[in-house]
Design an enzyme around this catalytic site. Structure first.
Site, mmCIF file in Angstrom:
data_model
loop_
_atom_site.group_PDB
_atom_site.id
_atom_site.type_symbol
_atom_site.label_atom_id
_atom_site.label_comp_id
_atom_site.label_asym_id
_atom_site.label_seq_id
_atom_site.Cartn_x
_atom_site.Cartn_y
_atom_site.Cartn_z
ATOM 1 N N HIS A 96 0.834 -1.219 0.000
ATOM 2 C CA HIS A 96 0.000 0.000 0.000
ATOM 3 C C HIS A 96 0.867 1.267 0.000
ATOM 4 C CE1 HIS A 96 -3.960 -1.976 0.937
ATOM 5 N NE2 HIS A 96 -3.164 -2.892 1.434
ATOM 6 N N ASN A 169 -10.283 -2.594 2.796
ATOM 7 C CA ASN A 169 -10.042 -2.566 1.356
ATOM 8 C C ASN A 169 -11.352 -2.318 0.617
ATOM 9 O OD1 ASN A 169 -7.282 -3.095 1.448
ATOM 10 N ND2 ASN A 169 -7.519 -5.310 1.236
HETATM 11 C C1 HEM Z 1 -7.928 -8.375 5.612
HETATM 12 C C2 HEM Z 1 -6.781 -8.280 5.009
HETATM 13 C C3 HEM Z 1 -6.022 -6.995 4.890
HETATM 14 C C4 HEM Z 1 -6.464 -5.746 4.615
HETATM 15 C C5 HEM Z 1 -7.889 -5.325 4.358
HETATM 16 C C6 HEM Z 1 -5.323 -4.863 4.624
HETATM 17 C C7 HEM Z 1 -5.386 -3.513 4.389
HETATM 18 C C8 HEM Z 1 -4.326 -2.660 4.436
HETATM 19 C C9 HEM Z 1 -4.354 -1.265 4.134
HETATM 20 C C10 HEM Z 1 -5.576 -0.481 3.737
HETATM 21 C C11 HEM Z 1 -3.107 -0.782 4.274
HETATM 22 C C12 HEM Z 1 -2.664 0.644 3.998
HETATM 23 C C13 HEM Z 1 -2.803 1.501 5.217
HETATM 24 C C14 HEM Z 1 -2.447 2.926 4.878
HETATM 25 O O1 HEM Z 1 -3.169 3.535 4.071
HETATM 26 O O2 HEM Z 1 -1.438 3.437 5.428
HETATM 27 C C15 HEM Z 1 -2.280 -1.854 4.675
HETATM 28 C C16 HEM Z 1 -0.941 -1.750 4.923
HETATM 29 C C17 HEM Z 1 -0.223 -2.754 5.434
HETATM 30 N N1 HEM Z 1 -0.662 -4.042 5.682
HETATM 31 FE FE1 HEM Z 1 -2.436 -4.807 5.372
HETATM 32 N N2 HEM Z 1 -4.220 -5.584 4.926
HETATM 33 C C18 HEM Z 1 -4.601 -6.893 5.108
HETATM 34 C C19 HEM Z 1 -3.814 -7.938 5.475
HETATM 35 C C20 HEM Z 1 -2.585 -7.780 5.962
HETATM 36 C C21 HEM Z 1 -1.843 -8.817 6.582
HETATM 37 C C22 HEM Z 1 -2.329 -10.255 6.787
HETATM 38 C C23 HEM Z 1 -0.663 -8.262 6.956
HETATM 39 C C24 HEM Z 1 0.491 -8.891 7.662
HETATM 40 C C25 HEM Z 1 0.460 -10.005 8.348
HETATM 41 C C26 HEM Z 1 -0.665 -6.888 6.548
HETATM 42 C C27 HEM Z 1 0.363 -6.001 6.703
HETATM 43 C C28 HEM Z 1 0.372 -4.726 6.253
HETATM 44 C C29 HEM Z 1 1.520 -3.843 6.353
HETATM 45 C C30 HEM Z 1 2.882 -4.222 6.925
HETATM 46 C C31 HEM Z 1 1.141 -2.628 5.829
HETATM 47 C C32 HEM Z 1 1.985 -1.359 5.688
HETATM 48 C C33 HEM Z 1 1.615 -0.441 6.811
HETATM 49 C C34 HEM Z 1 2.429 0.837 6.845
HETATM 50 O O3 HEM Z 1 3.635 0.808 6.584
HETATM 51 O O4 HEM Z 1 1.829 1.873 7.185
HETATM 52 N N3 HEM Z 1 -1.851 -6.625 5.967
HETATM 53 N N4 HEM Z 1 -3.034 -3.008 4.772
#
Ligand code: HEM
Length: 744
Positions: A96, A169
């Site tokens: 993202h 999402n």
């Molecule tokens: C239901 C499943 C998931 C959804 C809906 C989702 C949604 C998101 C969204 C919207 C962001 C962006 C946030 C922003 O705008 O700063 C994000 C970032 C991220 N997600 Fe997920 N994600 C999912 C699953 C996962 C899983 C399973 C992991 C790890 C085990 C993960 C790890 C991360 C990481 C590391 C970031 C970067 C955050 C940052 O650096 O600010 N996500 N995710």
């Protein structure tokens, strides 16, 4: 329009900030805001005034040429400037990375105290400030907005009880069920490791290899091959919390919950060719769209809804309600609409707000809790951890991230600590009773007691093993054009895979489990052996609100759509002025596209019009619809291949096209290869509507009323044209094979 906006941006933001000064978050941010437009002189970071920032201190020869001598490292001011620059970048988000954000408010219409004691979901008098960040998943920070991808929809609620981050999402399901698979999943969809190719897309061997080897990804990849993955605008897409959360009421009763955002403008998508072209023509398309809509006060709004399942009904469904590769079909678990989100203020500075905002799924407030959804629990670990490497351990102190309620605890120190906490103790218990844990009636987050028993092992529950049923449900629920787009999307993606193992397995083994027709069409297109039998029986069921067609607004609207009006010297002023006024009155944005940006003159008129843009600086892809008024300018327009292409491309991209008077001939010429094209005669005042191409002969001034009724059977030219703009796309054109005959 865009240019004017950019010029007045600073003032506009100032005005909006003043207007929203009631917001607790706006007030909170004020203490960290400085204004570059104050007349104060330049200073160093340590506050010392600087006389010159253009020449490094150096030795200048005393000869007649004043020859340049050594540049001196002793210049601490030059050193500071370079040092600061050298360290401007921080790591981009691991996923993202590409995104944009805005401020707004959340209002609750209906108290949910029957199911939760969370203040934000029970107190209808509140106006809770929010920050929302939309994103793509795969691409790096500088990638294009319109790639085929999931869109992030992350909402930070600054509630009176602390931060609630709903990190969702625009697609309600996910690729995997267990967070431990996340690194594999992300590695497979990011650019391949040996050559860092391709950027921001799943159209490559590794992703489809992963997708095949993880049957659990099947439902999700159907969604990303659908129109959902190429939204027209962030303002026109749904949002979903995806994971299953829990609501707890005052009596300690638990309900499982899923969260939904439903856009007031309907759910709309680009067509794939348009998305591909915009990737190069206007990579910031979505970012600009959101910013311009807010600057134009066309504030995007979403309804907020919940789906609830009482704890005792957890096992009443064919699927496991904690499995994030599954939806809760709305015919089984209806939506309850409880509130509304509005975005109404752009950021002052991208880095400190949009880039430094940091979401964390474990940020919930009392009354909202986690379920045992295994993906969610992994997320709760991952987000906090990743913010530490991206922003540092004190990331929650950054202005955009800090809550609007008091923060007091014994956490201390770490890099870049801002908060200065007075007092002589930093531990609990202490002899002063300083910062004690909250008492029973002080609104603490209290995890509900629950009995947990089982065998410790690496495994999943029985219902987690079925992966095809909801992929079929999704496919069955699509309309004809949505199915066509899915077939084309698979064909595009698998065409980019050059390893036969990858595309043959997917088309020949996985797709026939969903639908034989889909599998056959894709196999034929990509050169895989064509399957002859379904590999699983399709259950034939459908579910509501999976097709985007079911999100039409109650009344047709063209609000906030961008309509190009093309003119050259000799345009018909009556039609031009009439259309422009009608577009504005309907809340849409007219954008004048001239053959040049110096004055353009109407027939018999000495007052020139300055176009917003000249045609070569823009492309039809950047607009929702195009109108060309009649007049002698058509003679020039018709000779211009780029203008003819503009019309043909708009047709190919299924957009409404309107033309009056002589301009009808331009449409006729541009679309001459389309079989059965019907347009109005040059002197016919009655309009002709054909597949969203609305034409009329000479129109009188009174035909352009500002009180246009946008209805299907509108009798007037403008009403009919606007009706087609409101439909967003004319999919019949495509289904009837008409777009195939136009070069675009
Ligand atoms: C239901 C499943 C998931 C959804 C809906 C989702 C949604 C998101 C969204 C919207 C962001 C962006 C946030 C922003 O705008 O700063 C994000 C970032 C991220 N997600 Fe997920 N994600 C999912 C699953 C996962 C899983 C399973 C992991 C790890 C085990 C993960 C790890 C991360 C990481 C590391 C970031 C970067 C955050 C940052 O650096 O600010 N996500 N995710």
């Amino acid at each position: 329009m865009t240019t004017t906006l950019a010029g007045g941006l600073h003032k506009a933001q100032e005005a909006v900030r003043n207007a929203s000064s009631g917001s607790k978050k706006a007030v909170d941010l004020e203490r960290d805001i400085s204004d570059i437009h104050t007349k104060l002189p330049l200073t160093s970071d340590h506050g010392v005034r600087i006389p010159n920032t253009d020449q490094w201190l150096r030795v200048i020869g005393e000869d007649k040429n004043h020859s340049i001598g050594p540049t001196l490292l002793e210049d601490q001011l030059a050193r500071e400037k370079i040092h600061r620059f050298d360290h401007e970048r921080i790591p981009e988000r691991v996923v993202h990375a590409r995104g944009t954000g805005a401020f707004g408010n959340f209002r609750l219409f209906q108290s949910c105290e029957d199911v939760t004691h969370a203040g934000i979901l029970t107190d209808t008098s509140r106006n809770t400030p929010v920050f929302v960040r939309f994103s793509t998943v795969q691409g790096s920070r500088g990638s294009a907005d319109t790639v085929r991808d999931v869109r992030g929809f992350a909402v930070k609620f600054y509630t009176d009880e602390g931060i609630w981050d709903l990190v969702g999402n625009n697609i309600p399901v996910f690729f995997i069920q267990d967070a431990i698979k996340f690194p594999d999943m992300v590695h497979s969809l990011k650019p391949e490791p040996h050559n860092e190719v391709p950027q921001a897309q799943t159209a490559h061997n590794n992703f489809w290899d992963f997708a095949f080897l993880h049957e659990e990804a099947t439902h999700m990849f159907m969604w990303i091959m659908s129109d959902r993955a190429v939204p027209r605008s962030f303002r026109m897409m749904q949002g979903f919390g995806v994971n299953t959360f829990v609501l707890v009421n005052k009596q300690g009763k638990r309900h499982f919950v899923k969260f939904h955002w439903i856009p007031k403008l309907g759910v709309h998508s680009l067509v794939w060719d348009e998305a591909l072209k915009l990737g190069g023509q206007d990579p910031d398309f979505h970012r600009k769209d959101l910013m311009e809509a807010i600057d134009n006060k066309a504030y995007p709004k979403w309804e907020f809804a919940i789906q609830l399942i009482p704890e005792e009904k957890e096992h009443d469904f064919e699927f496991d309600i904690l499995d994030s590769t599954k939806i809760w079909p709305e015919d089984l678990v209806p939506l309850r609409v409880i509130g509304e989100l509005e975005l109404n203020r752009n950021v002052d500075e991208f880095f400190t707000e949009t880039e430094q905002v940091a979401f964390c799924t474990s940020h919930v407030v009392p009354g909202i809790d986690f379920s045992d959804d295994p993906l969610l629990i992994g997320r709760n670990f991952s987000y906090f951890d990743t913010q530490i490497s991206r922003l540092g351990i004190n990331w929650e102190e950054l202005p955009i991230n800090r809550p609007v309620c008091p923060v007091l605890n014994h956490n201390r120190d770490g890099q870049m600590r801002h908060r200065i906490t007075q007092g002589t103790v930093n531990y609990w218990p202490n002899r002063f009773d300083a910062a004690p844990p909250a008492g029973p009636n002080e609104g603490a987050f209290d995890t509900l007691q629950a009995k947990v028993a089982g065998v410790k092992k690496r495994a999943v529950g029985e219902k987690f093993r079925e992966h095809i049923s909801q992929a079929q449900l999704f496919w069955n629920s699509m309309s004809a054009h949505e199915k066509l787009h899915i077939i084309k999307a698979f064909s595009f993606e698998l065409d980019h895979c050059d390893d036969p193992t990858v595309y043959q397995r997917l088309a020949g083994t996985r797709l026939p489990e969903i639908d034989l027709h889909l599998a056959q069409k894709v196999a034929e297109a990509v050169g895989a052996p064509i399957p002859t039998q379904p590999l699983k029986q399709n259950h034939g069921k459908r579910a509501p609100h999976l097709s985007q067609d079911e999100f039409a607004t109650a009344k047709p609207t063209i609000e906030s759509r961008k309509i190009a009006i093309i003119i050259g010297d000799g345009y018909d002023r009556v039609a031009f002025m009439g259309m422009k006024a009608a577009v504005l009155a309907a809340g849409a944005v007219p954008v004048i596209i001239g053959l040049k940006r110096s004055p353009i003159y109407a027939e018999g008129d000495a007052r020139g019009v300055i176009a917003d843009h000249q045609y070569d600086g823009q492309r039809s892809t950047m607009f929702d619809a195009t109108f060309v008024p009649g007049g002698s300018h058509v003679k020039t327009l018709i000779k211009n291949g780029q203008i003819r292409h503009w019309i043909a491309e708009s047709f190919g991209h299924l957009k409404a096209i309107g033309a009056t008077g002589e301009a009808v001939q331009l449409v006729e010429t541009a679309l001459r290869d389309v079989e059965g094209l019907k347009v109005a005669g040059a002197h016919e005042s009655q309009h002709v509507e054909w597949y969203g191409v609305v034409t009329a002969g000479q129109q009188k001034a009174e035909s352009f009323s500002e009180g246009v009724k946008i209805v299907k059977d509108a009798k007037d030219f403008v009403g009919k044209f606007f009706y087609h703009v409101s439909r967003h796309k004319n999919y019949e054109r495509e289904l009837d094979g008409l777009t195939m005959s136009v070069a675009f």
